[in-house]
Write an enzyme that holds these catalytic residues in place. Structure first.
Site, PDB file in Angstrom:
ATOM      1  N   GLY A 333       0.830  -1.197   0.000  1.00 46.45           N
ATOM      2  CA  GLY A 333       0.000   0.000   0.000  1.00 46.45           C
ATOM      3  C   GLY A 333       0.866   1.248   0.000  1.00 46.45           C
ATOM      4  N   GLU A 334       0.330   2.331   0.559  1.00 44.85           N
ATOM      5  CA  GLU A 334       1.026   3.639   0.670  1.00 44.85           C
ATOM      6  C   GLU A 334       1.128   4.354  -0.677  1.00 44.85           C
ATOM      7  OE1 GLU A 334       4.973   3.214   2.256  1.00 44.85           O
ATOM      8  OE2 GLU A 334       4.286   2.342   4.137  1.00 44.85           O
TER       9      GLU A 334
END
Lengths: 366, 366
Positions: A333-334
């Site tokens: 993610g991120e």
């Protein structure tokens, strides 16, 4: 998508010094981005900004992840201090990082941690930092746009009200517009929220009709028992709310998250400005389903950055008709997978700008 | 590969602010490059130089491709004028382009076309431009290292002598060394040679034992009839020469190409200097098989940039035990797929440099 610009890009590809079709999916991508921009060649998708939307989740109380909820706000501080993987990838790519508190449970302090002071000062909930501009290589910046300090537990009640869902969507739309006004040529989606693969799974099930078991993954890496429990929680939420895919705001309010709603808005905002939006993993993909349900044309602006290891990601991308550019088993993610894909998107566009034609280069054709 | 450096990289990955294993294959890549460099973190793989080795092929006379042979030298001029796709991708990535005449049939002029004058001046055959250094953003440069003006027709006689094969290998080794001496932190393979997928197929069949039909592709896009003919030509060459994979120089001399041999040397030269070498498509993959046969440890320096649409590429990569980073249906060559992969390689290394640990960032673990 502008048919004339797409035809022009297709025709241009045929004149460039390379065998026809030899750039595979990159040719299709270049053609589509010409259609999005309404001109050939389309503008280079730079500078690029990755917006990391952060939120917390009431469903964390159900034990869907072993990570403590405070990791969300700790990671927000880490992003602002340039210490996370997305910062490293963005530095490599020359992309700017903007961190958006749209739903973090813990109030962020003005002075702490490092980096907060450099953020957009004191914007209130719902106001997504008018001053934001896209200057790669800058320090990460914080946008204070907290709509609600974390969602309610979607397995027992709606995650948020419809008004809150709309407010979060508007945060994303506004930020996208501000970034494009500031010069951004490409928007990249990022997210942070401990527990946020659970609402993503529920959203993907709601919008695609897939079974909870087929779209619920192991997130940060949970064991079999926790995974079985997580599937049951998603099933319970779907049975409780019976979300109607024809009412996307209702779906987001019932089983979504604040960062999911904001990401849906971010996609819509980019599409409205005809700027490509690179989707990261399963959180962005679930938000993209909501955006597509709200405005089907928005799919034209979406570029699937990568295929997350989460099973729901593949289900969502198939539903959207998008093929991912990078497929390396990432599940962080991120925005990490989307940032990795950005140079590929830029290269696909650059071909239409820079490459010589058979005529101009004096190269014989077969 | 240095086991201690690899263990250090593995241990470092476990302390960084991300769920364990969440970067998928990028974690393995970072660990391996630490092993290659013998230190953790390994140096950032930059600046990067793509070396485009160009050669012609006697087997062109068999009608294995519809493109005229002079396209090779025309494309050399196009590379030097920055007009080809590899130039566009290299510009996007900030990589330098070096064009190496190791076996072009047509003599290059000193004054013509544009860009030649800026190349390494008048180096003789076998001398791979001592003055070459790696400064990204520069104009493409030419290395004059012609070993022979195109190979003989491998379907009726050996493509070249053993001495010529060794000389071409040495061109590649020397260029790799010169580039690393000039500061290059990453070497990227590129190729140009009308007809060069035919020797690549023969090399892959010879080194892996695969059938000609399973490794012979459509190159720039030939029809069924030409493809069937191309398979028969490869079969005839293999039956004629019976190349022995235990004698890699003999295999290259019998059924290879000058750019294939030089690329094998380029890989060996990079590996000897412990610098990663990103393989492009089927030409580089076939050369990598020769390099691995000459020095099995060289595989540790190889990074599979992408999976070419050519079937032989997948066979070769499987034999080498390498998984490609990009898989987008490209079949252009020139180094295009490898240049696209370079930012991913750099990102995998940068994680080990830049990302904060749970301790240093004050982030809780699960």
């Amino acid at each position: 998508l502008d048919a004339a610009a797409m035809a022009a890009a297709q025709a241009r590809h045929a004149t460039l010094t390379k065998p026809p079709g030899s750039l595979g999916s990159l040719e299709d991508l270049g053609v589509r981005l010409a259609g999005l921009a309404g001109t050939c060649p389309p503008p280079l998708p730079q500078p690029a900004t990755v917006a990391v939307f952060a939120g917390d989740h009431g469903v964390h109380a159900q034990g869907v992840t072993p990570w403590p909820q405070e990791v969300t706000v700790q990671m927000v501080a880490n992003f602002l201090a340039s210490g996370a993987v997305v910062n490293a990838f963005a530095r490599q790519a020359g992309a700017e990082v903007v961190v958006v508190d749209v739903g973090v449970a813990t109030p962020l302090l003005d002075s702490d941690p490092d980096g907060l002071a450099g953020g957009t000062a004191g914007a209130d909930a719902g106001s997504a930092g008018e001053a934001v501009s896209a200057q790669p290589g800058m320090q990460p910046r914080l946008v204070r746009a907290n709509v609600r300090r974390g969602t309610a537990d979607l397995s027992v009640q709606p995650a948020m009200t419809r008004d809150e869902a709309v407010a979060a969507i508007e945060v994303g739309i506004r930020l996208a517009g501000d970034l494009v006004d500031g010069g951004a040529g490409c928007l990249i989606t990022g997210d942070m929220g401990i527990g946020n693969t659970t609402p993503a799974a529920a959203l993907i099930a709601a919008f695609t009709g897939a079974a909870a078991a087929d779209v619920t993954g192991r997130g940060t890496g949970i064991d079999d028992e926790t995974h079985g429990h997580k599937v049951a929680v998603v099933q319970r939420a779907l049975a409780l709310h019976r979300p109607d895919p024809a009412d996307p705001v209702g779906v987001l309010a019932a089983v979504g998250g604040l960062e999911h709603a904001a990401l849906a808005g971010f996609v819509l905002g980019g599409a409205a400005r005809r700027v490509p939006v690179i989707l990261d993993g399963v959180i962005a993909d679930s938000a993209a389903l909501a955006a597509a349900a709200l405005a089907p044309d928005a799919v034209g602006a979406m570029v699937a950055g990568h295929r997350s290891a989460e099973p729901g990601a593949s289900v969502a991308l198939r539903h959207l008709g998008l093929a991912p550019l990078v497929d390396l088993g990432l599940r962080l993610g991120e925005g990490t997978g989307a940032v990795l894909a950005w140079p590929i998107v830029a290269s696909a566009v650059r071909v239409l700008h820079d490459v010589a034609t058979f005529d101009s280069a004096g190269v014989a054709e077969k």
